[in-house]
Design a protein around this motif. Structure first.
Motif, PDB file in Angstrom:
ATOM      1  N   SER A   6       0.807  -1.220   0.000  1.00  0.00           N
ATOM      2  CA  SER A   6       0.000   0.000   0.000  1.00  0.00           C
ATOM      3  C   SER A   6       0.844   1.276   0.000  1.00  0.00           C
ATOM      4  CB  SER A   6      -0.956   0.000   1.186  1.00  0.00           C
ATOM      5  OG  SER A   6      -0.250  -0.143   2.391  1.00  0.00           O
ATOM      6  N   LEU A   7       2.119   1.169   0.355  1.00  0.00           N
ATOM      7  CA  LEU A   7       2.978   2.362   0.321  1.00  0.00           C
ATOM      8  C   LEU A   7       3.248   2.846  -1.096  1.00  0.00           C
ATOM      9  CD1 LEU A   7       5.649   1.704   3.086  1.00  0.00           C
ATOM     10  CD2 LEU A   7       3.674   3.203   3.169  1.00  0.00           C
ATOM     11  N   ASN A   8       2.984   2.011  -2.096  1.00  0.00           N
ATOM     12  CA  ASN A   8       3.198   2.410  -3.481  1.00  0.00           C
ATOM     13  C   ASN A   8       2.478   3.704  -3.829  1.00  0.00           C
ATOM     14  OD1 ASN A   8       5.024   0.656  -4.755  1.00  0.00           O
ATOM     15  ND2 ASN A   8       3.477  -0.941  -4.838  1.00  0.00           N
ATOM     16  N   LEU A  10       2.311   6.334  -2.246  1.00  0.00           N
ATOM     17  CA  LEU A  10       3.122   7.502  -1.891  1.00  0.00           C
ATOM     18  C   LEU A  10       4.081   7.896  -3.012  1.00  0.00           C
ATOM     19  CD1 LEU A  10       3.880   6.847   1.876  1.00  0.00           C
ATOM     20  CD2 LEU A  10       2.225   8.439   0.875  1.00  0.00           C
ATOM     21  N   ASP A  52      -6.795   6.305  -0.626  1.00  0.00           N
ATOM     22  CA  ASP A  52      -5.551   5.573  -0.342  1.00  0.00           C
ATOM     23  C   ASP A  52      -4.409   6.534  -0.038  1.00  0.00           C
ATOM     24  OD1 ASP A  52      -6.925   3.218  -0.783  1.00  0.00           O
ATOM     25  OD2 ASP A  52      -6.027   2.837  -2.759  1.00  0.00           O
ATOM     26  N   THR A  55      -4.814   7.968   3.469  1.00  0.00           N
ATOM     27  CA  THR A  55      -4.467   6.943   4.459  1.00  0.00           C
ATOM     28  C   THR A  55      -2.961   6.796   4.587  1.00  0.00           C
ATOM     29  OG1 THR A  55      -6.520   5.739   4.057  1.00  0.00           O
ATOM     30  CG2 THR A  55      -4.689   4.487   5.032  1.00  0.00           C
ATOM     31  N   GLN A  56      -2.273   6.698   3.466  1.00  0.00           N
ATOM     32  CA  GLN A  56      -0.826   6.469   3.506  1.00  0.00           C
ATOM     33  C   GLN A  56      -0.048   7.719   3.913  1.00  0.00           C
ATOM     34  OE1 GLN A  56       0.451   3.515   3.650  1.00  0.00           O
ATOM     35  NE2 GLN A  56      -1.645   2.806   3.428  1.00  0.00           N
ATOM     36  N   TRP A  59      -0.224   7.512   7.540  1.00  0.00           N
ATOM     37  CA  TRP A  59       0.717   6.495   8.020  1.00  0.00           C
ATOM     38  C   TRP A  59       2.139   7.053   8.010  1.00  0.00           C
ATOM     39  CZ3 TRP A  59       5.107   4.254   6.179  1.00  0.00           C
ATOM     40  CH2 TRP A  59       5.592   3.147   6.882  1.00  0.00           C
ATOM     41  N   ALA A  60       2.491   7.755   6.954  1.00  0.00           N
ATOM     42  CA  ALA A  60       3.846   8.306   6.834  1.00  0.00           C
ATOM     43  C   ALA A  60       4.157   9.242   8.002  1.00  0.00           C
ATOM     44  CB  ALA A  60       3.996   9.051   5.505  1.00  0.00           C
TER      45      ALA A  60
END
Length: 105
Positions: A6-8, A10, A52, A55-56, A59-60
């Protein structure tokens, strides 16, 4: 290459830093134009991609020791400035609304 899952997502905002590696300076000198461009840029993505990305980005900011430079080759912006940029984006996203977004909810 490592599967980043899921970090993709970013990689999308990180790609902006290819053209603006000195992101803090750009934000200071062209604040209004920079904000307007980013709002239009963000709204050009699908609802799912925007969700997405939000959300990321969150998270970052909760994981500041992660090496975000590794997500996209040729990003020369420091990790500290990447986090500054991510904070800026998340605040901009939360303050603004995309056209027709409220109608879709």
């Amino acid at each position: 290459m490592e599967n980043l899952g899921s970090l993709n997502i970013l990689r999308i905002p990180l790609a902006n830093l290819w053209d603006v590696p000195a992101v803090r300076q750009k934000m200071e000198t062209d604040a209004a134009e920079f904000a307007q461009w980013h709002q239009q840029w963000y709204c050009s993505y699908s609802d799912k991609a925007r969700a997405d990305m939000r959300t990321q980005l969150g998270w970052a900011l909760e994981n500041p020791t992660y090496n975000f430079q590794q997500l996209l080759p040729r990003v020369t912006t420091s990790n500290e400035d990447i986090l500054f940029y991510f904070t800026y984006l998340l605040q901009l996203i939360e303050q603004g609304e995309c056209p027709n977004e409220s109608a879709q909810q």
